[in-house]
Write a protein that holds these residues in place. Sequence first.
Motif, PDB file in Angstrom:
ATOM      1  N   UNK A  55    -119.840 -27.819 -46.064  1.00 21.45           N
ATOM      2  CA  UNK A  55    -119.888 -26.737 -47.040  1.00 21.45           C
ATOM      3  C   UNK A  55    -118.588 -25.957 -47.108  1.00 21.45           C
ATOM      4  N   UNK A  56    -117.954 -25.733 -45.941  1.00 20.88           N
ATOM      5  CA  UNK A  56    -116.745 -24.914 -45.920  1.00 20.88           C
ATOM      6  C   UNK A  56    -116.004 -25.131 -44.615  1.00 20.88           C
ATOM      7  N   UNK A  57    -114.698 -24.898 -44.633  1.00 18.34           N
ATOM      8  CA  UNK A  57    -113.902 -24.966 -43.418  1.00 18.34           C
ATOM      9  C   UNK A  57    -113.140 -23.653 -43.240  1.00 18.34           C
ATOM     10  N   UNK A  58    -112.828 -23.347 -41.980  1.00 16.71           N
ATOM     11  CA  UNK A  58    -111.994 -22.195 -41.643  1.00 16.71           C
ATOM     12  C   UNK A  58    -110.814 -22.705 -40.828  1.00 16.71           C
ATOM     13  N   UNK A  59    -109.617 -22.789 -41.426  1.00 15.18           N
ATOM     14  CA  UNK A  59    -108.437 -23.218 -40.676  1.00 15.18           C
ATOM     15  C   UNK A  59    -107.799 -22.034 -39.945  1.00 15.18           C
ATOM     16  N   UNK A  60    -107.896 -22.021 -38.632  1.00 19.98           N
ATOM     17  CA  UNK A  60    -107.194 -21.021 -37.819  1.00 19.98           C
ATOM     18  C   UNK A  60    -105.735 -21.449 -37.655  1.00 19.98           C
ATOM     19  N   UNK A  61    -105.530 -22.748 -37.530  1.00 19.44           N
ATOM     20  CA  UNK A  61    -104.214 -23.391 -37.478  1.00 19.44           C
ATOM     21  C   UNK A  61    -104.423 -24.838 -37.870  1.00 19.44           C
ATOM     22  N   UNK A  91    -123.702 -22.750 -44.234  1.00 19.07           N
ATOM     23  CA  UNK A  91    -123.240 -22.787 -45.620  1.00 19.07           C
ATOM     24  C   UNK A  91    -121.883 -22.140 -45.858  1.00 19.07           C
ATOM     25  N   UNK A  92    -121.535 -21.104 -45.121  1.00 17.55           N
ATOM     26  CA  UNK A  92    -120.261 -20.426 -45.325  1.00 17.55           C
ATOM     27  C   UNK A  92    -119.707 -19.921 -44.013  1.00 17.55           C
ATOM     28  N   UNK A  93    -118.382 -19.765 -43.941  1.00 18.69           N
ATOM     29  CA  UNK A  93    -117.716 -19.280 -42.733  1.00 18.69           C
ATOM     30  C   UNK A  93    -116.551 -18.401 -43.143  1.00 18.69           C
ATOM     31  N   UNK A  94    -116.294 -17.348 -42.368  1.00 13.25           N
ATOM     32  CA  UNK A  94    -115.187 -16.450 -42.665  1.00 13.25           C
ATOM     33  C   UNK A  94    -114.523 -15.977 -41.387  1.00 13.25           C
ATOM     34  N   UNK A  95    -113.283 -15.493 -41.540  1.00 10.44           N
ATOM     35  CA  UNK A  95    -112.492 -15.034 -40.408  1.00 10.44           C
ATOM     36  C   UNK A  95    -112.497 -13.519 -40.325  1.00 10.44           C
ATOM     37  N   UNK A  96    -112.034 -12.985 -39.168  1.00  6.52           N
ATOM     38  CA  UNK A  96    -111.839 -11.549 -39.040  1.00  6.52           C
ATOM     39  C   UNK A  96    -110.442 -11.186 -39.540  1.00  6.52           C
TER      40      UNK A  96
END
Length: 381
Positions: free
Chosen positions: A243-249, A295-300
Amino acid sequence: MSGLALAGGAGQAWARTASPAASRAGERAALAEWGPVPSPGSEAGAHLRKVAALGPKAAWAVGEEARPAAGQRGRPLAMRWDGAAWAKSDTSTLKFSGGLLSVAAAAPDAVWAVGSAADGSGRLVRWNGTTWRPVDFPGSGSADTQLWAVATGPGREVWVTGRQAGAVRLLHWNGKRWKWLAPLPVAEPTAASLVSVTVGPGGAVWASGSQNTGEGTWGGLVARWDGAWTVLPAVGSIRSGISEVLPVADDDVWAVGAAYGVGGPPGKPPGAVLARWDGAAWTYVEDHIGPGALLGITADDAGQPAWICGWEFWDQKRSAYLQWDGSAWQLVRGPAGDAAPTPYMYSVARVPGTSSYLSVGRTGASENPPSTAYSELTTGA
Protein backbone atom coordinates in the motif's frame (compact mmCIF):
# COMPACT_ATOMS: atom_id res chain seq x y z
CA MET A 1 -5.11 -6.39 -8.45
CA SER A 2 -4.58 -2.74 -7.52
CA GLY A 3 -7.35 -3.00 -4.93
CA LEU A 4 -5.32 -5.58 -3.06
CA ALA A 5 -2.59 -3.05 -2.54
CA LEU A 6 -5.17 -1.20 -0.45
CA ALA A 7 -6.76 -4.14 1.30
CA GLY A 8 -4.71 -7.29 0.84
CA GLY A 9 -3.73 -10.09 3.26
CA ALA A 10 -1.34 -13.04 3.81
CA GLY A 11 -1.88 -16.75 4.27
CA GLN A 12 0.98 -17.01 6.76
CA ALA A 13 -0.53 -14.20 8.85
CA TRP A 14 -3.85 -16.06 8.97
CA ALA A 15 -2.11 -19.17 10.23
CA ARG A 16 -0.07 -17.23 12.79
CA THR A 17 -3.03 -15.47 14.37
CA ALA A 18 -6.04 -17.72 14.76
CA SER A 19 -7.91 -15.94 17.58
CA PRO A 20 -8.37 -12.55 19.22
CA ALA A 21 -6.28 -13.69 22.18
CA ALA A 22 -3.31 -14.29 19.93
CA SER A 23 -3.25 -10.71 18.67
CA ARG A 24 -3.81 -9.30 22.15
CA ALA A 25 -0.55 -10.89 23.25
CA GLY A 26 1.38 -8.30 21.26
CA GLU A 27 -0.53 -5.27 22.53
CA ARG A 28 1.42 -2.84 24.73
CA ALA A 29 0.68 0.43 26.48
CA ALA A 30 -0.37 3.17 24.08
CA LEU A 31 2.01 6.09 23.64
CA ALA A 32 -0.74 8.27 22.19
CA GLU A 33 -4.49 8.24 21.75
CA TRP A 34 -6.74 8.88 18.79
CA GLY A 35 -10.06 10.69 18.76
CA PRO A 36 -12.66 11.37 16.07
CA VAL A 37 -12.71 14.80 14.43
CA PRO A 38 -15.59 16.41 12.53
CA SER A 39 -15.60 15.60 8.81
CA PRO A 40 -19.12 16.65 7.78
CA GLY A 41 -20.85 17.04 4.49
CA SER A 42 -20.03 13.94 2.45
CA GLU A 43 -22.90 12.18 0.73
CA ALA A 44 -23.32 8.54 1.78
CA GLY A 45 -21.29 6.07 -0.19
CA ALA A 46 -18.15 8.08 0.64
CA HIS A 47 -14.57 7.65 1.76
CA LEU A 48 -11.39 9.69 2.09
CA ARG A 49 -8.48 7.89 0.45
CA LYS A 50 -5.44 10.08 1.14
CA VAL A 51 -4.40 12.96 3.43
CA ALA A 52 -1.56 15.49 3.07
CA ALA A 53 -0.65 18.30 5.49
CA LEU A 54 1.42 21.47 5.17
CA GLY A 55 0.96 22.94 8.64
CA PRO A 56 -1.25 23.23 11.73
CA LYS A 57 -4.12 24.80 9.81
CA ALA A 58 -3.52 23.46 6.32
CA ALA A 59 -4.27 19.87 5.34
CA TRP A 60 -6.22 18.28 2.50
CA ALA A 61 -7.92 14.94 2.04
CA VAL A 62 -9.46 13.46 -1.10
CA GLY A 63 -11.70 10.56 -2.03
CA GLU A 64 -15.11 9.86 -3.47
CA GLU A 65 -18.72 10.32 -2.43
CA ALA A 66 -22.24 9.43 -3.57
CA ARG A 67 -21.33 5.92 -4.71
CA PRO A 68 -24.81 4.41 -5.16
CA ALA A 69 -23.76 0.75 -4.92
CA ALA A 70 -20.88 -1.66 -5.35
CA GLY A 71 -19.25 -1.36 -8.77
CA GLN A 72 -20.79 2.05 -9.44
CA ARG A 73 -18.98 5.39 -9.33
CA GLY A 74 -19.78 8.55 -7.43
CA ARG A 75 -18.10 11.93 -7.70
CA PRO A 76 -14.84 13.50 -6.47
CA LEU A 77 -14.65 14.42 -2.80
CA ALA A 78 -12.14 16.89 -1.32
CA MET A 79 -11.89 18.37 2.18
CA ARG A 80 -9.65 20.97 3.83
CA TRP A 81 -8.48 20.94 7.47
CA ASP A 82 -8.28 24.27 9.36
CA GLY A 83 -6.74 22.97 12.57
CA ALA A 84 -10.06 22.16 14.23
CA ALA A 85 -12.32 20.50 11.67
CA TRP A 86 -12.70 19.42 8.07
CA ALA A 87 -14.73 21.44 5.61
CA LYS A 88 -15.90 20.07 2.27
CA SER A 89 -14.61 21.97 -0.76
CA ASP A 90 -16.42 22.39 -4.05
CA THR A 91 -15.33 19.92 -6.73
CA SER A 92 -18.03 20.76 -9.27
CA THR A 93 -15.34 22.49 -11.37
CA LEU A 94 -13.79 19.08 -12.08
CA LYS A 95 -16.79 17.88 -14.11
CA PHE A 96 -16.22 14.14 -14.07
CA SER A 97 -17.81 11.13 -12.41
CA GLY A 98 -15.41 9.04 -10.38
CA GLY A 99 -13.09 9.71 -7.47
CA LEU A 100 -9.77 11.12 -6.30
CA LEU A 101 -7.14 8.62 -5.19
CA SER A 102 -4.20 10.64 -3.90
CA VAL A 103 -3.20 14.16 -2.84
CA ALA A 104 0.09 15.97 -2.21
CA ALA A 105 0.76 19.55 -1.14
CA ALA A 106 3.72 21.68 -2.22
CA ALA A 107 2.24 25.02 -1.06
CA PRO A 108 -1.18 26.44 -0.12
CA ASP A 109 -1.72 27.35 -3.77
CA ALA A 110 -0.17 24.17 -5.19
CA VAL A 111 -2.07 21.15 -3.91
CA TRP A 112 -2.19 18.32 -6.44
CA ALA A 113 -4.57 15.39 -6.65
CA VAL A 114 -5.05 12.52 -9.08
CA GLY A 115 -8.04 10.35 -9.69
CA SER A 116 -9.96 8.09 -11.99
CA ALA A 117 -13.02 8.93 -14.06
CA ALA A 118 -15.84 6.49 -14.66
CA ASP A 119 -14.38 5.58 -18.07
CA GLY A 120 -11.07 4.63 -16.42
CA SER A 121 -9.10 7.65 -17.62
CA GLY A 122 -6.72 9.34 -15.22
CA ARG A 123 -7.45 12.86 -14.01
CA LEU A 124 -4.97 15.42 -12.65
CA VAL A 125 -6.28 18.40 -10.68
CA ARG A 126 -4.85 21.31 -8.69
CA TRP A 127 -6.07 23.41 -5.77
CA ASN A 128 -4.86 26.96 -6.55
CA GLY A 129 -5.71 28.42 -3.16
CA THR A 130 -9.37 29.08 -3.91
CA THR A 131 -10.69 26.29 -6.15
CA TRP A 132 -9.95 22.94 -7.78
CA ARG A 133 -9.09 23.01 -11.47
CA PRO A 134 -8.38 20.21 -13.98
CA VAL A 135 -4.83 20.14 -15.37
CA ASP A 136 -3.84 18.97 -18.84
CA PHE A 137 -0.91 16.57 -19.21
CA PRO A 138 0.37 14.35 -22.04
CA GLY A 139 -2.34 11.76 -22.64
CA SER A 140 -5.00 13.50 -20.54
CA GLY A 141 -8.53 12.47 -21.40
CA SER A 142 -7.48 9.14 -22.91
CA ALA A 143 -9.01 5.98 -21.49
CA ASP A 144 -5.60 4.35 -22.07
CA THR A 145 -3.95 6.72 -19.57
CA GLN A 146 -4.38 6.03 -15.85
CA LEU A 147 -3.09 7.95 -12.82
CA TRP A 148 -2.75 6.37 -9.37
CA ALA A 149 -0.72 8.42 -6.89
CA VAL A 150 0.98 11.82 -6.53
CA ALA A 151 3.86 13.23 -4.48
CA THR A 152 5.67 16.57 -4.34
CA GLY A 153 9.38 17.18 -4.00
CA PRO A 154 11.87 20.04 -3.63
CA GLY A 155 11.31 23.07 -5.84
CA ARG A 156 7.61 22.22 -6.21
CA GLU A 157 8.41 19.24 -8.39
CA VAL A 158 5.51 16.81 -8.79
CA TRP A 159 5.67 13.06 -9.37
CA VAL A 160 2.70 10.94 -10.47
CA THR A 161 2.47 7.18 -10.96
CA GLY A 162 0.35 5.85 -13.79
CA ARG A 163 0.07 3.85 -16.98
CA GLN A 164 0.61 5.43 -20.39
CA ALA A 165 1.21 3.88 -23.81
CA GLY A 166 0.85 0.40 -22.31
CA ALA A 167 3.62 0.88 -19.72
CA VAL A 168 3.78 1.76 -16.02
CA ARG A 169 5.63 5.08 -15.67
CA LEU A 170 6.22 8.23 -13.68
CA LEU A 171 4.75 11.51 -14.88
CA HIS A 172 7.02 14.38 -13.81
CA TRP A 173 6.41 18.14 -13.44
CA ASN A 174 9.66 20.12 -13.32
CA GLY A 175 7.96 23.45 -12.76
CA LYS A 176 7.56 24.15 -16.47
CA ARG A 177 6.20 21.07 -18.20
CA TRP A 178 4.86 17.56 -17.71
CA LYS A 179 6.82 14.61 -19.07
CA TRP A 180 6.34 10.84 -18.94
CA LEU A 181 9.54 9.04 -17.92
CA ALA A 182 10.96 5.66 -18.88
CA PRO A 183 8.74 2.57 -18.45
CA LEU A 184 9.02 0.52 -15.28
CA PRO A 185 10.91 -2.66 -16.26
CA VAL A 186 8.39 -5.36 -15.35
CA ALA A 187 7.43 -8.43 -17.36
CA GLU A 188 3.74 -7.58 -17.72
CA PRO A 189 3.16 -3.80 -17.61
CA THR A 190 -0.58 -4.22 -18.09
CA ALA A 191 -0.70 -6.37 -14.93
CA ALA A 192 1.24 -4.02 -12.64
CA SER A 193 0.26 -0.92 -10.70
CA LEU A 194 1.97 1.60 -8.43
CA VAL A 195 -0.64 2.81 -5.94
CA SER A 196 1.71 4.98 -3.87
CA VAL A 197 4.62 7.34 -4.49
CA THR A 198 6.86 9.38 -2.19
CA VAL A 199 10.10 11.33 -2.43
CA GLY A 200 12.84 10.05 -0.13
CA PRO A 201 15.28 12.17 1.89
CA GLY A 202 18.00 11.73 -0.74
CA GLY A 203 15.72 12.84 -3.58
CA ALA A 204 14.99 9.37 -4.98
CA VAL A 205 11.36 8.64 -5.81
CA TRP A 206 9.88 5.48 -4.29
CA ALA A 207 6.72 3.79 -5.54
CA SER A 208 4.84 0.66 -4.50
CA GLY A 209 1.97 -1.55 -5.56
CA SER A 210 1.69 -5.01 -7.07
CA GLN A 211 2.53 -6.98 -10.19
CA ASN A 212 1.52 -10.24 -11.83
CA THR A 213 3.78 -13.12 -10.84
CA GLY A 214 2.25 -15.74 -13.13
CA GLU A 215 -0.54 -18.33 -13.03
CA GLY A 216 -3.12 -15.94 -11.68
CA THR A 217 -1.10 -14.66 -8.72
CA TRP A 218 0.50 -11.34 -7.89
CA GLY A 219 3.08 -10.02 -5.47
CA GLY A 220 4.15 -6.85 -3.72
CA LEU A 221 6.11 -4.40 -5.85
CA VAL A 222 8.54 -1.68 -4.67
CA ALA A 223 10.66 0.37 -7.06
CA ARG A 224 13.01 3.38 -6.86
CA TRP A 225 13.57 6.06 -9.49
CA ASP A 226 16.80 8.11 -9.37
CA GLY A 227 17.11 8.81 -13.07
CA ALA A 228 16.63 5.12 -13.84
CA TRP A 229 14.45 2.41 -12.33
CA THR A 230 15.56 -0.11 -9.71
CA VAL A 231 12.95 -2.77 -8.96
CA LEU A 232 13.49 -4.33 -5.54
CA PRO A 233 12.94 -8.04 -4.85
CA ALA A 234 9.28 -8.97 -4.44
CA VAL A 235 7.88 -8.35 -0.98
CA GLY A 236 4.97 -10.18 0.64
CA SER A 237 3.67 -13.65 -0.04
CA ILE A 238 1.43 -14.90 -2.85
CA ARG A 239 -1.40 -12.52 -3.81
CA SER A 240 0.08 -9.54 -2.00
CA GLY A 241 0.20 -5.80 -2.54
CA ILE A 242 2.17 -2.97 -0.95
CA SER A 243 0.00 0.00 0.00
CA GLU A 244 2.77 2.45 0.87
CA VAL A 245 6.47 2.75 1.65
CA LEU A 246 8.42 5.02 3.99
CA PRO A 247 12.03 5.60 2.84
CA VAL A 248 14.18 6.65 5.80
CA ALA A 249 17.24 6.19 3.57
CA ASP A 250 18.01 4.24 0.40
CA ASP A 251 19.07 1.31 2.58
CA ASP A 252 16.31 1.70 5.18
CA VAL A 253 12.78 1.47 3.76
CA TRP A 254 9.56 0.34 5.44
CA ALA A 255 6.79 -1.28 3.39
CA VAL A 256 3.20 -1.91 4.50
CA GLY A 257 0.46 -3.84 2.80
CA ALA A 258 -1.35 -7.14 2.81
CA ALA A 259 -1.57 -10.54 1.11
CA TYR A 260 -4.27 -13.15 0.68
CA GLY A 261 -2.11 -16.23 0.38
CA VAL A 262 -3.51 -19.43 -1.11
CA GLY A 263 -6.72 -21.25 -0.24
CA GLY A 264 -8.58 -21.08 3.02
CA PRO A 265 -12.25 -20.91 3.99
CA PRO A 266 -14.73 -18.67 2.10
CA GLY A 267 -14.45 -15.10 3.30
CA LYS A 268 -10.95 -15.62 4.69
CA PRO A 269 -9.58 -12.18 5.61
CA PRO A 270 -6.26 -10.87 4.37
CA GLY A 271 -3.19 -10.73 6.60
CA ALA A 272 -0.97 -7.72 7.19
CA VAL A 273 2.47 -7.30 5.61
CA LEU A 274 5.13 -5.23 7.39
CA ALA A 275 8.67 -5.43 6.01
CA ARG A 276 11.94 -3.48 6.19
CA TRP A 277 14.53 -3.14 3.41
CA ASP A 278 18.19 -2.88 4.47
CA GLY A 279 19.64 -2.30 1.00
CA ALA A 280 20.06 -5.99 0.29
CA ALA A 281 16.98 -7.89 1.46
CA TRP A 282 13.56 -7.59 3.07
CA THR A 283 13.06 -8.54 6.73
CA TYR A 284 9.51 -9.27 7.87
CA VAL A 285 8.55 -7.61 11.13
CA GLU A 286 6.04 -8.67 13.76
CA ASP A 287 3.10 -6.28 13.41
CA HIS A 288 0.74 -7.30 16.30
CA ILE A 289 -2.24 -7.14 13.98
CA GLY A 290 -3.85 -10.44 13.10
CA PRO A 291 -5.85 -10.96 9.92
CA GLY A 292 -6.25 -7.55 8.33
CA ALA A 293 -4.28 -4.99 6.35
CA LEU A 294 -1.76 -2.20 6.84
CA LEU A 295 -2.70 0.71 4.59
CA GLY A 296 -0.63 3.85 5.27
CA ILE A 297 2.63 4.86 6.95
CA THR A 298 4.11 8.22 7.91
CA ALA A 299 7.25 9.66 9.48
CA ASP A 300 7.82 12.02 12.40
CA ASP A 301 9.41 15.47 12.03
CA ALA A 302 12.88 13.86 11.99
CA GLY A 303 11.98 11.54 9.12
CA GLN A 304 11.85 8.46 11.34
CA PRO A 305 8.93 6.00 11.39
CA ALA A 306 5.98 7.24 13.43
CA TRP A 307 2.59 5.68 12.62
CA ILE A 308 0.96 3.01 10.48
CA CYS A 309 -2.80 2.90 10.01
CA GLY A 310 -4.53 -0.41 9.44
CA TRP A 311 -7.60 -2.59 9.75
CA GLU A 312 -7.94 -5.72 11.86
CA PHE A 313 -10.43 -8.51 11.26
CA TRP A 314 -10.87 -9.41 14.94
CA ASP A 315 -11.82 -5.90 16.12
CA GLN A 316 -13.65 -4.02 13.40
CA LYS A 317 -15.38 -1.57 15.76
CA ARG A 318 -12.17 0.43 16.26
CA SER A 319 -9.42 1.58 13.96
CA ALA A 320 -6.03 -0.05 14.42
CA TYR A 321 -2.66 1.73 14.42
CA LEU A 322 0.95 0.79 14.96
CA GLN A 323 3.17 3.36 16.67
CA TRP A 324 6.95 3.19 16.50
CA ASP A 325 8.54 3.51 19.95
CA GLY A 326 12.11 3.78 18.65
CA SER A 327 12.77 0.06 18.56
CA ALA A 328 9.48 -1.72 17.89
CA TRP A 329 5.91 -1.21 16.71
CA GLN A 330 3.19 -0.98 19.34
CA LEU A 331 -0.51 -1.58 18.74
CA VAL A 332 -2.74 1.41 19.49
CA ARG A 333 -6.52 1.33 19.21
CA GLY A 334 -8.66 4.11 17.83
CA PRO A 335 -11.87 5.28 19.52
CA ALA A 336 -15.03 3.20 19.67
CA GLY A 337 -18.41 4.86 19.34
CA ASP A 338 -21.22 5.97 17.11
CA ALA A 339 -19.10 8.31 14.95
CA ALA A 340 -17.79 5.34 12.97
CA PRO A 341 -19.39 1.96 13.73
CA THR A 342 -16.82 0.00 11.69
CA PRO A 343 -14.04 2.44 10.73
CA TYR A 344 -11.59 1.78 7.92
CA MET A 345 -8.59 4.12 7.71
CA TYR A 346 -6.68 4.44 4.45
CA SER A 347 -4.04 7.10 5.14
CA VAL A 348 -2.12 8.78 7.98
CA ALA A 349 0.03 11.93 7.95
CA ARG A 350 1.99 14.13 10.34
CA VAL A 351 0.73 17.68 10.80
CA PRO A 352 3.89 19.84 10.49
CA GLY A 353 4.40 22.38 13.25
CA THR A 354 2.51 20.22 15.76
CA SER A 355 2.89 16.92 17.56
CA SER A 356 -0.34 15.68 15.97
CA TYR A 357 -1.16 13.15 13.26
CA LEU A 358 -4.28 12.92 11.09
CA SER A 359 -5.80 9.82 9.55
CA VAL A 360 -8.66 9.54 7.07
CA GLY A 361 -10.96 6.83 5.81
CA ARG A 362 -14.62 5.90 6.05
CA THR A 363 -17.17 5.17 8.77
CA GLY A 364 -18.18 1.72 7.58
CA ALA A 365 -16.75 -1.57 6.42
CA SER A 366 -17.85 -0.88 2.83
CA GLU A 367 -17.37 2.14 0.56
CA ASN A 368 -21.08 1.98 -0.27
CA PRO A 369 -23.95 3.63 1.66
CA PRO A 370 -24.28 4.28 4.54
CA SER A 371 -20.50 4.93 4.84
CA THR A 372 -19.41 8.57 4.95
CA ALA A 373 -16.04 10.32 5.17
CA TYR A 374 -14.27 9.91 8.50
CA SER A 375 -11.10 11.21 10.19
CA GLU A 376 -9.19 10.76 13.43
CA LEU A 377 -6.56 12.88 15.20
CA THR A 378 -4.00 12.04 17.87
CA THR A 379 -5.02 13.59 21.17
CA GLY A 380 -2.01 12.87 23.36
CA ALA A 381 1.63 11.78 23.36
